[in-house]
Design an enzyme around this catalytic site. Structure first.
Site, short mmCIF file in Angstrom:
data_model
loop_
_atom_site.label_atom_id
_atom_site.label_comp_id
_atom_site.label_asym_id
_atom_site.label_seq_id
_atom_site.Cartn_x
_atom_site.Cartn_y
_atom_site.Cartn_z
N GLU A 38 0.84 -1.20 0.00
CA GLU A 38 0.00 0.00 0.00
C GLU A 38 0.87 1.25 0.00
O GLU A 38 1.95 1.29 0.60
CB GLU A 38 -0.90 0.03 1.24
CG GLU A 38 -2.03 -0.97 1.21
CD GLU A 38 -2.93 -0.82 2.43
OE1 GLU A 38 -2.71 0.13 3.23
OE2 GLU A 38 -3.83 -1.65 2.60
N ARG A 95 -6.28 6.18 -24.28
CA ARG A 95 -6.66 5.39 -25.46
C ARG A 95 -8.01 4.71 -25.27
O ARG A 95 -8.60 4.20 -26.23
CB ARG A 95 -5.58 4.34 -25.77
CG ARG A 95 -4.32 4.93 -26.38
CD ARG A 95 -3.21 3.91 -26.50
NE ARG A 95 -2.64 3.57 -25.20
CZ ARG A 95 -1.55 2.82 -25.04
NH1 ARG A 95 -0.94 2.33 -26.10
NH2 ARG A 95 -1.08 2.58 -23.82
N LYS A 191 -2.36 1.30 -41.42
CA LYS A 191 -1.95 0.15 -40.62
C LYS A 191 -3.15 -0.70 -40.21
O LYS A 191 -4.30 -0.25 -40.23
CB LYS A 191 -1.20 0.61 -39.37
CG LYS A 191 -2.11 1.15 -38.26
CD LYS A 191 -1.35 1.44 -36.98
CE LYS A 191 -2.32 1.85 -35.87
NZ LYS A 191 -1.63 2.19 -34.61
N ARG A 193 -3.95 -3.05 -36.79
CA ARG A 193 -3.45 -3.51 -35.50
C ARG A 193 -3.86 -4.95 -35.27
O ARG A 193 -5.04 -5.30 -35.30
CB ARG A 193 -3.98 -2.62 -34.37
CG ARG A 193 -3.49 -3.03 -32.98
CD ARG A 193 -3.75 -1.98 -31.93
NE ARG A 193 -2.91 -0.80 -32.09
CZ ARG A 193 -1.64 -0.73 -31.76
NH1 ARG A 193 -1.03 -1.80 -31.24
NH2 ARG A 193 -0.95 0.37 -31.94
N ASP A 217 3.96 11.29 -34.04
CA ASP A 217 2.86 10.68 -33.29
C ASP A 217 2.82 11.31 -31.91
O ASP A 217 3.74 12.05 -31.52
CB ASP A 217 3.05 9.17 -33.19
CG ASP A 217 1.74 8.41 -33.15
OD1 ASP A 217 0.69 9.06 -32.90
OD2 ASP A 217 1.74 7.19 -33.36
N THR A 222 5.12 0.51 -27.35
CA THR A 222 5.96 -0.64 -27.67
C THR A 222 6.72 -0.44 -28.97
O THR A 222 7.52 -1.30 -29.35
CB THR A 222 5.12 -1.92 -27.79
OG1 THR A 222 4.21 -1.76 -28.91
CG2 THR A 222 4.32 -2.18 -26.51
N GLY A 224 5.56 -0.65 -31.89
CA GLY A 224 5.04 -1.51 -32.95
C GLY A 224 4.56 -0.71 -34.15
O GLY A 224 4.83 -1.08 -35.30
N THR A 225 3.85 0.38 -33.89
CA THR A 225 3.36 1.23 -34.98
C THR A 225 4.53 1.85 -35.74
O THR A 225 4.54 1.91 -36.97
CB THR A 225 2.45 2.33 -34.42
OG1 THR A 225 1.27 1.73 -33.86
CG2 THR A 225 2.02 3.31 -35.52
#
Length: 306
Positions: A38, A95, A191, A193, A217, A222, A224-225
């Site tokens: 905690e 998101r 793209k 996903r 962006d 990650t 990935g894009t």
């Protein structure tokens, strides 16, 4: 009404930088853990009657930093703060601003409700993932953008045959703003996903052959894009002189390994979240401390004038 700036544990260096611009000392608070995990939070600063600004980007570990922010807000309220503003340069769960299948939660709204319920009067954030997130809040949101700072940094360093590239359809408007600022053409990568970290690029709109791409962006998670977009651009004949620009460089999971494979010319980002000490690409960082400091000064002056 005295202004007080405090920083949580997620990015104390940015807190110090903002305090320096404002000519303030950071307010004293203690953030620790009990043995069971905690959070233990204490606000040691005298904040009764003060205009308090709590700086806490919600980078990883996201849930821990979010809970810490909520507890700091509650502690300030219980110590008699007149007004509490959460300064959250990177807002997690942004998101989750819509439900794709109807089976998932509206995470952005839930986080907004928790922040308001904790006692926050106003939120300051930078380059939200989607402008729609602002509508999730029932409190005023000061939505700042680092884009002008990043674009100005690019102005003198962009290659002669540069093209602004949106890595997906969701970033097109952002790419158009960069292009207008720099007077450069725009291209868009389409793209698909496949999962939270896997992305496929299948088409490019716009001329990129022989050009030096500047991929823009709001965030890199990650990577990935970015990886899929760079591979598609190279296959389309662009120059191997790739710049990636993002307001928030989270760089989690396989991000560093992916960036290493791409052999980028550089990564341009801000200090909205801490970055790893060693990165496989040249990194240029533009500080948002002056941007946040101006917003705090403006809001405090408005509070004083009421």
């Amino acid at each position: 009404m005295r202004v007080t700036l405090m920083s949580g544990s997620s990015h104390p260096a940015l807190g110090e930088a903002v305090a320096k611009v404002l000519g303030l000392e950071l307010g004293r608070c203690v953030v620790d853990r009990f043995p069971d995990g905690e959070h233990h939070v204490e606000v040691a600063e005298e904040v009764r009657g003060c205009d308090v600004y709590l700086l806490q980007p919600l980078g990883p570990p996201v849930d821990s930093h979010l809970m810490e922010l909520l507890l700091l807000v509650d502690a300030c309220r219980r110590r008699g703060a007149a007004r509490v503003t959460a300064v959250v340069p990177y807002l997690a769960y942004a998101r989750h601003d819509r439900r794709e299948t109807g089976r998932e939660p509206l995470g952005a709204r839930l986080v907004a409700d928790m922040i308001r319920a904790a006692g926050v009067d106003r939120l300051i954030s930078v380059d939200l993932h989607s402008p729609a997130v602002e509508g999730c809040f029932n409190i005023p949101v000061e939505h700042l953008s680092a884009m002008p700072l990043l674009a100005e940094h690019l102005r003198g360093t962009a290659a002669p045959r540069s093209v602004i590239v949106s890595p997906d359809l969701g970033a097109v408007k952002r790419a158009e703003r960069y292009a207008a600022h720099l007077k450069l053409p725009v291209a868009v990568v389409h793209k698909r996903r496949m999962s939270g970290s896997e992305v496929q690029a299948h088409n490019i709109t716009g001329e990129v052959k022989g050009c030096a791409p500047i991929l823009v962006d709001d965030m890199i998670s990650t990577a990935g894009t970015i990886e899929a977009a760079v591979q598609a651009l190279l296959e389309a004949g662009c120059a191997p002189d790739v710049t990636v620009v993002a307001s928030h460089a989270l760089l989690v999971g396989p991000a560093i390994e992916r960036l290493q494979r791409l052999s980028l010319r550089r990564l341009l980002t801000t200090d909205s979240v801490p970055r790893p000490e060693r990165l496989p690409v040249p990194v240029e960082v533009v500080s948002i401390a002056p941007l946040l400091a101006r917003a705090i000064e403006s809001l405090h002056s408005g509070a004083q004038g009421r």
